[in-house]
Design a protein around this motif. Sequence first.
Motif, PDB file in Angstrom:
ATOM      1  N   GLN A   1      93.335 -44.272 -17.913  1.00 35.25           N
ATOM      2  CA  GLN A   1      92.497 -43.293 -18.621  1.00 35.25           C
ATOM      3  C   GLN A   1      91.076 -43.805 -18.784  1.00 35.25           C
ATOM      4  N   PHE A   2      90.960 -45.091 -19.133  1.00 32.48           N
ATOM      5  CA  PHE A   2      89.634 -45.685 -19.315  1.00 32.48           C
ATOM      6  C   PHE A   2      88.809 -45.581 -18.045  1.00 32.48           C
ATOM      7  N   HIS A   3      89.412 -45.980 -16.922  1.00 34.42           N
ATOM      8  CA  HIS A   3      88.675 -45.941 -15.655  1.00 34.42           C
ATOM      9  C   HIS A   3      88.340 -44.512 -15.231  1.00 34.42           C
ATOM     10  N   ALA A   4      89.216 -43.553 -15.556  1.00 32.34           N
ATOM     11  CA  ALA A   4      88.936 -42.149 -15.241  1.00 32.34           C
ATOM     12  C   ALA A   4      87.721 -41.646 -16.021  1.00 32.34           C
ATOM     13  N   VAL A   5      87.638 -42.046 -17.289  1.00 32.42           N
ATOM     14  CA  VAL A   5      86.491 -41.638 -18.109  1.00 32.42           C
ATOM     15  C   VAL A   5      85.206 -42.248 -17.554  1.00 32.42           C
ATOM     16  N   VAL A   6      85.264 -43.547 -17.175  1.00 22.32           N
ATOM     17  CA  VAL A   6      84.075 -44.207 -16.600  1.00 22.32           C
ATOM     18  C   VAL A   6      83.653 -43.500 -15.313  1.00 22.32           C
ATOM     19  N   ALA A   7      84.619 -43.139 -14.457  1.00 22.35           N
ATOM     20  CA  ALA A   7      84.306 -42.447 -13.203  1.00 22.35           C
ATOM     21  C   ALA A   7      83.654 -41.098 -13.483  1.00 22.35           C
ATOM     22  N   ALA A   8      84.211 -40.358 -14.464  1.00 22.56           N
ATOM     23  CA  ALA A   8      83.659 -39.044 -14.780  1.00 22.56           C
ATOM     24  C   ALA A   8      82.229 -39.166 -15.319  1.00 22.56           C
ATOM     25  N   LEU A   9      82.051 -40.141 -16.182  1.00 26.71           N
ATOM     26  CA  LEU A   9      80.707 -40.351 -16.732  1.00 26.71           C
ATOM     27  C   LEU A   9      79.717 -40.758 -15.639  1.00 26.71           C
ATOM     28  N   SER A  10      80.178 -41.586 -14.705  1.00 24.07           N
ATOM     29  CA  SER A  10      79.290 -42.031 -13.614  1.00 24.07           C
ATOM     30  C   SER A  10      78.868 -40.856 -12.738  1.00 24.07           C
ATOM     31  N   LEU A  11      79.844 -39.996 -12.386  1.00 22.58           N
ATOM     32  CA  LEU A  11      79.526 -38.838 -11.538  1.00 22.58           C
ATOM     33  C   LEU A  11      78.625 -37.847 -12.275  1.00 22.58           C
ATOM     34  N   THR A  12      78.897 -37.664 -13.572  1.00 29.15           N
ATOM     35  CA  THR A  12      78.032 -36.770 -14.361  1.00 29.15           C
ATOM     36  C   THR A  12      76.602 -37.316 -14.421  1.00 29.15           C
ATOM     37  N   PHE A  13      76.513 -38.623 -14.650  1.00 25.45           N
ATOM     38  CA  PHE A  13      75.192 -39.273 -14.700  1.00 25.45           C
ATOM     39  C   PHE A  13      74.457 -39.090 -13.373  1.00 25.45           C
TER      40      PHE A  13
END
Length: 584
Positions: free
Chosen positions: A163-175
Amino acid sequence: MTTPVPDGNAYAADIRREQCRLLFDHLPFVLIGSLVSASGVGAIFWNIRPHGTVVGWMAAIYLLCAIRWWVRRRFIALGSTFEPDRWIRIATAQTLTAGCLWGLLGILFFGDEPIVMMTLVIVLGGMTAGAVSSHSCHVPAYAAYAIPTVLPFALRCLVEGSQFHAVVAALSLTFLMVNINYGKNLQRMLLETLELRFRNADLVKALRHQKDVAERASLAKTRFLAAASHDLRQPVQAIELFVDVLSQELQNRPQASMLGRIRAAGRGLESLLNALLDFSRIDAASITPDIHSFPLQPLLDSLKNTFAAQAEVKGLELHIHPTRLLVRSDPNLLERILRNFVANALKYTPTGRVVVGCRRQGPQLRIDVIDTGVGIPESAHQQVFNEFFQLDNPERDREKGLGLGLFIANGLADLLGHRIAIDSRVGHGARFSVEVERGQLADLRANESALADQGMALQGKAILIIDDDPDIRTGLAEMLERWECATTTAESAEEALELIQISGFMPDAILADYRLRHDTTGTQAIADIRARWGPIPAAILTGDTDPMRIREARASGLPLLHKPLSAAKLRAALSHLLAQNPPA
């Protein structure tokens, strides 16, 4: 992706070139940031990842920076001859390569350690955000850098499955998407700014062209007026001199009245020439006022004699209030101001009267010219003093004048330090006023004494006349001989030097026309004679109205006398010249 420069935009090519230039202009800051960031990453991961991996990645970053710097130098060497599309493709390819190398960081150095994740998020996010300002001039170049920088790290996080890595990935793509959109907005604003800059540059160029055209037209106008005035002043000066000579011969004879009509007939032409001369002399700043105290009444009498017939023809009453007051000014220039006021009043007064009067105002005297004419709207009170401005003459009818009278009056008033005022309403007539300093009796007596000495100053003096117009030479010679002067005439400096050498005639003063034959000038002729015979007092006669020529004549330091020159003015000028510069 393509740059959103609208099709058909007149400045598309210029904008494209500027985008290309900006990509390479910003490159030094990009490379410095890359080198510093890569060095920091190497220091952090040195003891965390294999040394070979760290060294290899850093070496690739350093090599790419060197290549990009070398390419930039090649671009700069081209100057303005580069092909923007080709060099934009090169710059975009380089940013893509840089993005791929930074993207490898997110794969080669990936790990669950807190320091690793924190370093990767900060470095990759910082590099992506920092590149927006340096690459937003061309969004495809920014996207080519940002996408391969962030996407590998985001995908690697998704592979972890937590879950943690999924959130980081989502935040990175949004950024990533936010920064690309921000870059688009910056590019749009930049392109609009560039287009506005190029439009403004073209506008400035067009305005400069219009200014050059206007200046050339003004210069052509001035030269035309100068040439016409000079050619007309020569015969008018000759007529003036001959009339003055005949007036002495025909005193108390029946023919004297006919001579008076001839003199009056020439006043219209002389008035026009004087207007052109005043216009040019004001433009050339070449008028030197002769300010002293004098009684105002003779000047007012002159106005009445000049305009009485014109007023009578129009059925107007011209009333001039008498006065015993003295004023301190230049009588000739003040008369020009008032003549223009009266002429203007008569022109725009269909019925009624024109009144000239004086009013004390402390140490000042206000001279008013009041009419019952059509009046002037308040919005035009300042415009009427502009050159060639006329309220009711759109067809430029020459019989209605040139529109120079009030402009000249205003310029002469500024020169004399007098204040001009206007008070007028449409349908209620107009009042033009000039405020003049009141004169002093002691100053008047000193001036009258100087004038009385003029009659004796010229007797027995030898005057050399240099002029290429035979009528001018003859007229001046006859005038001076009646004042008991000895004269000799020449049409050039060479002839004058020869006459002096042969006859032994040594002049006490020289009168030389400014424009002589063979592109020579009176100042040159006087200089040649002075070089041979010493500093003889001299003055320049000219019929030129070209401001440039007037300034050239004034620059010689010699007194400047403007044609047509009356006998009284000539006598006063010669007397003053001999008094100020007595012959050696």
